[in-house]
Write a protein that holds these residues in place. Structure first.
Motif, PDB file in Angstrom:
ATOM      1  N   TRP A 324       0.828  -1.220   0.000  1.00 42.45           N
ATOM      2  CA  TRP A 324       0.000   0.000   0.000  1.00 42.45           C
ATOM      3  C   TRP A 324       0.854   1.260   0.000  1.00 42.45           C
ATOM      4  CZ3 TRP A 324      -0.240  -3.741   3.938  1.00 42.45           C
ATOM      5  CH2 TRP A 324      -1.158  -4.763   3.699  1.00 42.45           C
ATOM      6  N   SER A 444       2.428  -4.862  11.248  1.00 37.46           N
ATOM      7  CA  SER A 444       2.022  -3.796  10.339  1.00 37.46           C
ATOM      8  C   SER A 444       1.361  -4.371   9.085  1.00 37.46           C
ATOM      9  CB  SER A 444       3.227  -2.933   9.953  1.00 37.46           C
ATOM     10  OG  SER A 444       4.135  -3.651   9.135  1.00 37.46           O
ATOM     11  N   GLY A 448      -2.548  -3.899   8.385  1.00 38.62           N
ATOM     12  CA  GLY A 448      -2.801  -3.160   7.151  1.00 38.62           C
ATOM     13  C   GLY A 448      -3.710  -3.925   6.205  1.00 38.62           C
ATOM     14  N   VAL A 451      -7.547  -3.868   7.286  1.00 38.47           N
ATOM     15  CA  VAL A 451      -8.293  -2.610   7.281  1.00 38.47           C
ATOM     16  C   VAL A 451      -8.824  -2.332   5.878  1.00 38.47           C
ATOM     17  CG1 VAL A 451      -8.106  -0.111   7.580  1.00 38.47           C
ATOM     18  CG2 VAL A 451      -6.980  -1.644   9.189  1.00 38.47           C
ATOM     19  N   GLY A 453     -10.626   0.066   2.822  1.00 42.23           N
ATOM     20  CA  GLY A 453     -10.514   1.461   2.431  1.00 42.23           C
ATOM     21  C   GLY A 453      -9.325   1.728   1.534  1.00 42.23           C
ATOM     22  N   PRO A 454      -9.029   3.000   1.292  1.00 37.33           N
ATOM     23  CA  PRO A 454      -7.920   3.389   0.406  1.00 37.33           C
ATOM     24  C   PRO A 454      -6.566   3.070   1.018  1.00 37.33           C
ATOM     25  CG  PRO A 454      -8.861   5.324   1.469  1.00 37.33           C
ATOM     26  CD  PRO A 454      -9.756   4.185   1.812  1.00 37.33           C
ATOM     27  N   ASP A 455      -5.521   3.210   0.210  1.00 37.77           N
ATOM     28  CA  ASP A 455      -4.163   2.867   0.638  1.00 37.77           C
ATOM     29  C   ASP A 455      -3.731   3.617   1.888  1.00 37.77           C
ATOM     30  OD1 ASP A 455      -3.759   1.055  -1.449  1.00 37.77           O
ATOM     31  OD2 ASP A 455      -3.042   2.612  -2.808  1.00 37.77           O
ATOM     32  N   VAL A 456      -4.133   4.866   2.024  1.00 37.35           N
ATOM     33  CA  VAL A 456      -3.695   5.667   3.159  1.00 37.35           C
ATOM     34  C   VAL A 456      -4.167   5.067   4.479  1.00 37.35           C
ATOM     35  CG1 VAL A 456      -5.699   7.216   3.054  1.00 37.35           C
ATOM     36  CG2 VAL A 456      -3.527   8.006   4.080  1.00 37.35           C
ATOM     37  N   TRP A 457      -5.370   4.466   4.491  1.00 30.92           N
ATOM     38  CA  TRP A 457      -5.870   3.839   5.725  1.00 30.92           C
ATOM     39  C   TRP A 457      -5.075   2.589   6.067  1.00 30.92           C
ATOM     40  CZ3 TRP A 457      -8.107   7.256   8.262  1.00 30.92           C
ATOM     41  CH2 TRP A 457      -9.019   8.140   7.703  1.00 30.92           C
ATOM     42  N   HIS A 458      -4.712   1.813   5.048  1.00 22.78           N
ATOM     43  CA  HIS A 458      -3.875   0.629   5.275  1.00 22.78           C
ATOM     44  C   HIS A 458      -2.533   1.028   5.903  1.00 22.78           C
ATOM     45  CE1 HIS A 458      -6.428  -2.194   3.035  1.00 22.78           C
ATOM     46  NE2 HIS A 458      -6.577  -1.249   2.109  1.00 22.78           N
ATOM     47  N   LEU A 460      -1.692   3.904   7.515  1.00 24.88           N
ATOM     48  CA  LEU A 460      -1.837   4.489   8.851  1.00 24.88           C
ATOM     49  C   LEU A 460      -2.101   3.414   9.902  1.00 24.88           C
ATOM     50  CD1 LEU A 460      -3.927   7.718   8.124  1.00 24.88           C
ATOM     51  CD2 LEU A 460      -1.536   7.584   8.849  1.00 24.88           C
ATOM     52  N   ALA A 461      -3.032   2.506   9.609  1.00 23.01           N
ATOM     53  CA  ALA A 461      -3.370   1.456  10.576  1.00 23.01           C
ATOM     54  C   ALA A 461      -2.185   0.534  10.829  1.00 23.01           C
ATOM     55  CB  ALA A 461      -4.575   0.658  10.086  1.00 23.01           C
TER      56      ALA A 461
END
Length: 494
Positions: A324, A444, A448, A451, A453-458, A460-461
């Motif tokens: 991601w 991580s 990731g 989660v 949603g979009p790549d940014v959520w993967h 961040l999580a």
């Protein structure tokens, strides 16, 4: 100040408290400045990767390899030899200045003359015009080399970091404007040239020293000899680290080199920005403690913990988040780099764990032995990379990862045999780091992937999961807590 005197720089007796204070403050400021540089580097990576094509990055990647080799030849190992020398007179510094400037001119002429051959060898006609421009860098850095040594010997790392950061910012803005105008690889080449101009000028102005004429009666032969050993060691390391780029460029073309280069940068930018500022302070500091075995041992363990855990955690987290992070940071056209990022992160973790043997040999002046050990490690690395190259770009990355793991115990045993110094305590710290950060990297990736949603959520999580698990392990597992406390101590103590 002129080079007319032979007054030695640096006292015979080392003030240990002053040394600790200067080295810690230098490392801290270097780390802060390095984080700023990492932020700028990440922004550069994100923005320019969307404006410049993989093939243009491939051209620049080959030019960067030539720059790296040329810089090594230009320095001739004298920067390192000057730093580890206990007492360096004004006359010696002046002589070394003229040697560095002369080698810079020679290397620039060699690079300019070899540009057509490199263009044909790599099937990249653009190198014919790119490499002559890159040759100017060697002349600039040849002028600035001993001025930078003067600042480092006085622990003015803060100023050096500021100048380098300023050069990075100005050159990025310039590259961005050029890329928007469609300059492609020229934006990257001129970014490098402008950054070096700003750094060189800033360092020369601030050094408070001016070279005198070359004096035959001032001895520098032992420095040239020692520099030659350091040069051999660094040349071996440079060959091994850049062989993959050259193999891919020669066999697969500019676009594949560009993809490999971006993957390598995504790993190296955050990891090297953590490791380099600490290493730049640790080496000279240890060289001044080489006669104090207890002080040397304690400082070495703290430095190993300080560099290993942050760098290992970042590399492991990047490995877990690669599927991601690559499209998020580089853009959709670079998705093929994700697997390479994961593999190269393994190599970065092993390298973060393998710092102590090099520090021990370097700080004790075992340049010749370090070069021999590096040659052995290079043979292993080159063999692994050559075997992996049959599998393409991913195989090259696996070659580096396997070699980094194999050469770690060899380096530790070699340093122990040569110096007689017990590096086992530092090695234990590094082994714990590998285990802890591997768990964090796995966390991580798992979080990731879970989660939506979009790549940014993967990203961040997964990133939060990695940091949270590290915090828990550092609190619950006593040896890990002790390692982290050791790293914190080197920051807090004055």
């Amino acid at each position: 100040m002129t080079g007319s005197t032979d007054q030695a720089e640096g006292p015979e007796q080392v003030d240990k408290e002053a040394l600790k204070h200067a080295s810690v403050v230098g490392a801290l400021f270097n780390a802060l400045a390095s984080l700023s540089q990492a932020a700028v580097g990440l922004i550069t990576l994100v923005v320019l990767s969307r404006l410049i094509s993989p093939s243009s990055y491939g051209v620049y990647a080959i030019a960067a390899v030539v720059l790296a080799f040329g810089e090594l030849a230009r320095d001739f190992g004298l920067g390192t030899a000057s730093l580890v020398e206990k007492r360096l007179s004004e006359g010696q510094r002046s002589n070394l200045f003229w040697v560095n400037l002369g080698t810079g001119l020679v290397v620039a002429l060699v690079v300019i003359g070899s540009a057509p051959y490199m263009a044909r060898s790599m099937h990249m006609p653009a190198l014919t015009s790119v490499l002559p421009v890159c040759g100017l860098v060697f002349i600039l850095n040849g002028c600035a080399s001993q001025f930078e040594v003067s600042l480092k010997r006085r622990y003015r790392y803060a100023y050096i970091a500021k100048v380098n950061l300023a050069g990075l910012l100005v050159s990025f803005v310039s590259a961005l404007l050029l890329a928007l105008a469609g300059a492609q690889y020229w934006a990257l080449v001129l970014q490098t040239l402008l950054g070096n101009v700003i750094s060189a000028v800033g360092i020369i102005v601030a050094a408070g020293w001016r070279p005198g004429r070359y004096r035959r009666d001032v001895p520098v032969r032992h420095l040239l000899t020692q520099g030659l050993h350091f040069l051999g060691n660094a040349a071996i390391a440079l060959v091994t680290s850049n062989l993959g780029t050259l193999i891919i460029g020669h066999g697969l073309g500019a676009a594949q080199v560009g993809v490999y280069n971006r993957a390598n940068q995504l790993v190296r930018v955050p990891v090297s920005q953590l490791m380099n500022p600490i290493s730049s302070v640790v080496g000279p500091s240890l060289s001044r403690l080489q006669d104090d075995e207890n002080g040397f041992s304690g400082y070495l363990q703290k430095a190993q913990a300080l560099i290993a855990y942050p760098a290992g955690l970042v590399a492991a987290t990047v490995a877990g988040l690669a599927p991601w992070a690559v499209p998020l940071v580089l853009g959709g056209r670079w998705t093929g780099a994700a697997s390479v990022v994961t593999i190269l992160s393994i190599s970065a973790i092993a390298q973060a764990a393998n710092q102590a043997p090099t520090w021990v040999l370097w700080s004790h002046g075992y340049a010749k032995q370090l070069a021999r050990l590096s040659l052995l490690n290079a043979v292993i690395t080159l063999s692994c990379v050559a075997l992996g190259a049959t599998r393409g770009m991913t195989g090259v990355a696996w070659g580096y990862a396997v070699a980094s793991i194999l050469t770690w115990p060899i380096a530790a045993l070699g340093a122990r045999h040569v110096s007689g110094f017990n590096i086992w305590p530092g090695t234990v710290i590094a082994l714990r780091m590998v285990a802890v950060t591997a768990l964090c990297g796995a966390a991580s990736g798992l979080v990731g992937a879970a989660v939506p949603g979009p790549d940014v959520w993967h990203v961040l999580a997964g990133g939060l999961a990695s940091v949270a698990l590290f915090a828990v392990l550092a609190w619950v597992v006593r040896p890990v807590r002790r390692d982290v406390q050791v790293a914190i101590d080197i920051i807090r103590r004055r």
